[in-house]
Every structure is written in structure tokens, then in C-alpha cells.
Design an enzyme around this catalytic site. Structure first.
Site, PDB file in Angstrom:
ATOM      1  CD  GLU A  45      15.408 -55.930 -34.711  1.00 32.71           C
ATOM      2  OE1 GLU A  45      15.439 -54.687 -34.800  1.00 32.71           O
ATOM      3  OE2 GLU A  45      15.879 -56.555 -33.749  1.00 32.71           O
ATOM      4  CG  ASP A  49      14.018 -52.908 -41.132  1.00 30.00           C
ATOM      5  OD1 ASP A  49      13.016 -52.286 -40.731  1.00 30.00           O
ATOM      6  OD2 ASP A  49      14.941 -52.353 -41.763  1.00 30.00           O
ATOM      7  CG  ASP A 116      12.959 -54.471 -32.447  1.00 27.92           C
ATOM      8  OD1 ASP A 116      12.689 -53.662 -33.358  1.00 27.92           O
ATOM      9  OD2 ASP A 116      13.608 -54.162 -31.428  1.00 27.92           O
ATOM     10  CD  GLU A 119      11.336 -54.487 -38.116  1.00 30.96           C
ATOM     11  OE1 GLU A 119      11.078 -53.425 -38.704  1.00 30.96           O
ATOM     12  OE2 GLU A 119      12.325 -54.617 -37.358  1.00 30.96           O
TER      13      GLU A 119
END
EC number: 3.1.26.3
Length: 237
Positions: A45, A49, A116, A119
Site C-alpha cells: 500500500e 500510494d 488501501d 493502492e
């Protein structure tokens, strides 16, 4: 949990390292219930991101000549938690997620779990198949829904559309530039022929032009009258 191969078909990818995708779809609540605990998706994650932000920045930069401020706002809206949740739902990512018993009965959309996981998935795709594949998958998922997730007002475009509807043209002019090189301030004016429509200030020429267009639009009735040649006091260039 659905067969992960269906997800791969949806994404139109051919993974090399299946372990990465299983990790991307493993929430910490599930991992903690296993003996021994499995690796969860939090590290992916973190990477995802950055990848998702880069992919959106890449797209916005390549598709427009907008200034940094506008692109920053658009990127923030396009990859915020709410938007990422929308993208995740479009590919039914929730059907592939490994959740702990305590999370299954909760609204994990509201908790940001789907955002989340989205990502983390892109972290896995990037590590496994590279940037170009991640870019292709991202565009296929995100671009059809981008208009619903970005609500930034481009004042110059709005003003241009009004002017073009009357088959007229406008001109922006930087009339003042002050300050040192690292901290400039610009003043812009927007004209229809010899008529001043609006004035604006900004730290870049483009942001000053946006402010000028915004001022013109704030007086939209008067501006429309001017565009239609109904007589507004002129200011010589």
C-alpha cells in the site's frame, strides 16, 4: 473470495509473481488471525500510494497545459480515498480481499480498506510487471470515471466557452510582474477586443490568468452583455 484469476482477466494482465497479488489482497486483520501471521498489504500500500499518485500526475501533465496549482488539485481529488474506493468497486476488488472475521461485518468502504487495497494492488502490478503495464491498467480503470471524481473549476475554459459561443476571442495580458525570481507575483488582465473583462493576481502567469477569468465570470451577466455587444464601457489596450 473469488478466484483471483477472474481479477487478472478483468485487469487484462498476466502475472509472473502470484505471491505479490495475494499479499496485496491480504488485510492486516486477516494476517493477524493466521498462525504464523501472513504478510499483509501495508508495505505494498505504501508503494502503491506513490505509484498511483505518479500515474495520475503523469496523465494530467501529458493531457493539458494547466498550471501546477490546478493539476495538484485535480490529482488530489482523483486519488483521494473516496475516488480510489470508487475505482476499487468498479473492478469488484472487495470480492478478492482477505479480511479478518472482525472486519467482514463492518463497512470497510467507510474505513478506507478498499482504497488501501487498490493502492496495494498497483504496488504489486508495478513490482511484477513494471510501470508501463501499471499505467495501462490504471488508465483502463480510472479514465472512464475521472469526470465523476474531479470537480476542479477551470475558469479560463469556462470563459472561453462563453466567448466562443458568440464567435468571439479573448486575450490575456500580463500587465505587472514583481518580486525576486524565487517569489514572483504577476497581475493579468483578460480582454475582449478593447474591453477589460477581469483582473487577477497569482504567483505564476497561469494562476493570475485563472484569477482574471474567475473575476470575469463573477460578473457573468455583464460579461455576457459585453460579448454580445450590448455596450459596456471600454478600456483601451
Amino acid at each position: 473470495m473469488k478466484n483471483i484469476q477472474i481479477l487478472f482477466q478483468t485487469l487484462n494482465i498476466f502475472p509472473k509473481n502470484l505471491v505479490l497479488y495475494k499479499q496485496a489482497l491480504t488485510h492486516s486483520s486477516y494476517s493477524n488471525e493466521q498462525t504464523p501471521p501472513q504478510e499483509d498489504n501495508e508495505r505494498l500500500e505504501f508503494l502503491g500510494d506513490a505509484i498511483v499518485g505518479l500515474l495520475m500526475a503523469d496523465y494530467l501533465y501529458s493531457q493539458s497545459k494547466e498550471d501546477e496549482g490546478i493539476m495538484t488539485k485535480k490529482r488530489a481529488q482523483a486519488v483521494c480515498e473516496k475516488s480510489l474506493t470508487i475505482y476499487a468497486q468498479k473492478i469488484e476488488l472487495q470480492n478478492y480481499l482477505l479480511l479478518g472475521k472482525g472486519e467482514k461485518n463492518k463497512d470497510f468502504n467507510a474505513k478506507g480498506i478498499m482504497a488501501d487495497t487498490f493502492e496495494a494492488l498497483f504496488g504489486a502490478i508495478y513490482l511484477d510487471l513494471g510501470y508501463l503495464t501499471a499505467k495501462k491498467v490504471f488508465h483502463n480503470i480510472v479514465l472512464p470515471h475521472l469526470a465523476k471524481t474531479i470537480y476542479i473549476i477551470d475558469f479560463k475554459t469556462q470563459l472561453q466557452e462563453i466567448v466562443q459561443s458568440e464567435k468571439k476571442t479573448i486575450q490575456y495580458k500580463i500587465v505587472q510582474e514583481q518580486g525576486p525570481a524565487h517569489s514572483k507575483n504577476f497581475v493579468a488582465e483578460v480582454y475582449l477586443e478593447k474591453n477589460l473583462l477581469g483582473t487577477g493576481e497569482g504567483s505564476t502567469k497561469k494562476s493570475a490568468e485563472q484569477k482574471a477569468a474567475q473575476q470575469a465570470l463573477s460578473k457573468v451577466a455583464k460579461t455576457k452583455d459585453l460579448i454580445k455587444n450590448k455596450g459596456v464601457k471600454e478600456k483601451e489596450l
